[in-house]
Design a protein around this motif. Structure first.
Motif, short mmCIF file in Angstrom:
data_model
loop_
_atom_site.label_atom_id
_atom_site.label_comp_id
_atom_site.label_asym_id
_atom_site.label_seq_id
_atom_site.Cartn_x
_atom_site.Cartn_y
_atom_site.Cartn_z
N VAL A 26 0.84 -1.20 0.00
CA VAL A 26 0.00 0.00 0.00
C VAL A 26 0.87 1.25 0.00
CG1 VAL A 26 -1.69 1.33 1.33
CG2 VAL A 26 -1.94 -1.16 1.12
N GLN A 27 1.91 1.25 0.83
CA GLN A 27 2.82 2.40 0.89
C GLN A 27 3.53 2.60 -0.44
OE1 GLN A 27 3.05 4.66 3.37
NE2 GLN A 27 1.40 3.53 4.39
N MET A 28 3.92 1.51 -1.07
CA MET A 28 4.59 1.61 -2.37
C MET A 28 3.67 2.26 -3.41
SD MET A 28 6.72 -1.94 -2.75
CE MET A 28 8.30 -2.19 -1.93
N GLU A 29 2.38 1.95 -3.35
CA GLU A 29 1.43 2.55 -4.29
C GLU A 29 1.41 4.07 -4.14
OE1 GLU A 29 -0.78 0.93 -6.75
OE2 GLU A 29 0.94 -0.39 -6.36
N ARG A 30 1.69 4.55 -2.95
CA ARG A 30 1.71 5.98 -2.71
C ARG A 30 3.02 6.63 -3.13
NH1 ARG A 30 -0.85 5.43 3.43
NH2 ARG A 30 -2.93 4.74 2.76
N HIS A 31 3.98 5.82 -3.54
CA HIS A 31 5.29 6.32 -3.96
C HIS A 31 5.62 5.89 -5.39
CE1 HIS A 31 5.74 6.83 0.41
NE2 HIS A 31 6.70 7.69 0.15
N PHE A 36 11.02 5.53 -2.85
CA PHE A 36 10.41 4.87 -1.69
C PHE A 36 11.47 4.62 -0.62
CE2 PHE A 36 9.08 1.08 0.71
CZ PHE A 36 7.89 1.58 1.23
N PRO A 37 11.25 5.08 0.60
CA PRO A 37 12.26 4.93 1.68
C PRO A 37 12.21 3.53 2.29
CG PRO A 37 10.35 6.10 2.53
CD PRO A 37 10.09 5.87 1.06
N PHE A 38 12.72 2.55 1.58
CA PHE A 38 12.59 1.15 2.02
C PHE A 38 13.28 0.92 3.37
CE2 PHE A 38 13.78 -3.32 2.21
CZ PHE A 38 12.59 -3.94 1.88
N SER A 39 14.47 1.45 3.55
CA SER A 39 15.19 1.23 4.80
C SER A 39 14.45 1.83 5.99
CB SER A 39 16.60 1.82 4.71
OG SER A 39 17.37 1.14 3.73
N LYS A 43 12.82 -0.17 9.25
CA LYS A 43 13.03 0.24 10.64
C LYS A 43 11.70 0.42 11.34
CE LYS A 43 15.46 3.69 13.45
NZ LYS A 43 16.33 4.90 13.41
N HIS A 44 10.73 0.99 10.64
CA HIS A 44 9.39 1.18 11.21
C HIS A 44 8.75 -0.17 11.55
CE1 HIS A 44 5.31 2.74 11.69
NE2 HIS A 44 4.91 1.81 10.84
N CYS A 45 9.02 -1.19 10.74
CA CYS A 45 8.46 -2.53 10.97
C CYS A 45 9.29 -3.36 11.94
CB CYS A 45 8.35 -3.28 9.63
SG CYS A 45 7.21 -2.54 8.46
N HIS A 46 10.41 -2.77 12.42
CA HIS A 46 11.31 -3.47 13.33
C HIS A 46 11.98 -4.69 12.66
CE1 HIS A 46 9.73 -0.90 16.49
NE2 HIS A 46 8.51 -1.30 16.19
N PRO A 49 16.56 -4.31 6.77
CA PRO A 49 16.20 -4.27 5.34
C PRO A 49 16.33 -5.63 4.67
CG PRO A 49 17.51 -2.35 5.91
CD PRO A 49 17.53 -3.25 7.11
N TYR A 50 17.36 -6.39 5.04
CA TYR A 50 17.56 -7.72 4.44
C TYR A 50 16.37 -8.63 4.77
CZ TYR A 50 19.30 -12.46 3.78
OH TYR A 50 19.42 -13.77 3.40
N HIS A 51 15.96 -8.65 6.04
CA HIS A 51 14.87 -9.54 6.44
C HIS A 51 13.56 -9.11 5.79
CE1 HIS A 51 12.87 -12.58 8.74
NE2 HIS A 51 12.12 -11.71 9.39
N LEU A 52 13.31 -7.83 5.70
CA LEU A 52 12.07 -7.36 5.08
C LEU A 52 12.05 -7.70 3.60
CD1 LEU A 52 9.41 -5.93 5.52
CD2 LEU A 52 10.55 -3.75 5.01
N ARG A 53 13.19 -7.57 2.91
CA ARG A 53 13.25 -7.97 1.51
C ARG A 53 12.93 -9.46 1.36
NH1 ARG A 53 17.99 -4.72 1.68
NH2 ARG A 53 17.66 -2.73 0.63
#
Length: 292
Positions: A26-31, A36-39, A43-46, A49-53
């Motif tokens: 959803v956030q990506m759709e807004r960018h 897009f500030p992926f990093s 951090k916001h998701c705790h 970046p590697y694990h979220l990818r």
């Protein structure tokens, strides 16, 4: 109905993690038109970046940077066909700093210039936004079986098709839905199902050509295609070759499907063109065994 069964498998990803991936989409759709500030989002998701990818790729089927690029170009392609916006404005809305950069990126994945794509007036997506209700699939919760599809399956089938169109060039929803209805009527469509729909497959009218087959993205890197193919080979086309068309070698639009087919034992055959798109026919020989 097939009584072939697939072994049980446990999927470690829980619903909160999947929910975060959906929120990330959803956030990506807004960018789509801005970086897009992926990093920062990781951090916001705790998460690192590697694990979220990793979570994103396991859930959606493609890495986040690839997904975002394909979403941007898909929406640009939509604007080219269904609006009269100037190319430069479309380039900016797709996040590109110049019309030339946009044209180069568009040509790599769509195999034609934006101007030619607009003139042809034939829209097809590279990547669609994953609808929330179907994203919660957790994989097999028991035995999976292959069964003929029915008209009642069409809504869920289409949701799964939306998640897997990155494997098929020139996927046009209206034409696909019509072909699916005909395949169901002719008993050329099958569903791989556990407690949820896990995979889909249709045969072309000629009988040995897989017109479409896909598994849920969360099964794509977990042997899902191999298991679906094994069921299909052992029940629908026993002791027969299986043919299909896929991306040619080196196609930038391919997210890894050609490599998976080669790993499954498909052999490259003649080069072809489908709906103006360069593809290649591949064949799984009749004597090639596919273990579930």
């Amino acid at each position: 109905m097939c009584n072939m069964v697939c072994r049980k498998e446990v999927f470690p990803m829980d619903s909160p993690a999947i929910s975060q991936i959906h929120t990330l989409c959803v956030q990506m759709e807004r960018h789509l038109s801005t970086p897009f500030p992926f990093s920062l989002w990781a951090k916001h998701c705790h998460y690192s970046p590697y694990h979220l990818r990793h979570l994103f790729t396991e859930t959606i089927g493609v890495p986040p940077h690839q997904y975002l690029r394909r979403r941007r170009l898909t929406e640009a392609a939509r604007q080219l066909v269904f609006s009269s916006q100037p190319l430069l404005e479309i380039a900016f809305s797709a996040g590109y700093e110049s019309q030339q950069a946009f044209s180069d990126a568009f040509r790599r994945l769509y195999h034609m210039s934006p101007a030619r794509f607009r003139a042809r007036g034939f829209f097809y997506p590279l990547q669609l936004f994953p609808e929330e209700p179907f994203l919660w699939t957790s994989g097999p919760k028991g035995d999976g079986a292959l069964r003929p599809a029915t008209p009642k399956d069409i809504p869920t089938w289409m949701a799964l098709a939306h998640l897997s169109i990155d494997g098929y060039p020139c996927w046009v929803e209206g034409a696909y839905r019509a072909a699916l209805s005909a395949a169901i009527s002719d008993r050329r469509a099958w569903v791989w199902e556990g407690q949820e729909m896990l995979g889909i497959a249709t045969l072309a009218p000629q009988g040995d050509h897989l017109a479409y087959w896909a598994v849920h993205p969360r099964l794509r890197h977990r042997g899902g295609l191999q298991r679906l193919l094994a069921l299909f080979r052992q029940t629908v086309l026993p002791q027969r070759a299986v043919a299909l068309t896929t991306f040619r070698a080196g196609d930038a639009a391919d997210t890894g499907h050609r490599t998976q087919l080669l790993q499954l034992g498909f052999e490259p055959r003649e080069l072809q063109t489908a709906f103006g798109y360069p593809v290649q026919r591949m064949v799984l020989p009749a004597n090639r065994t596919v273990a579930p």
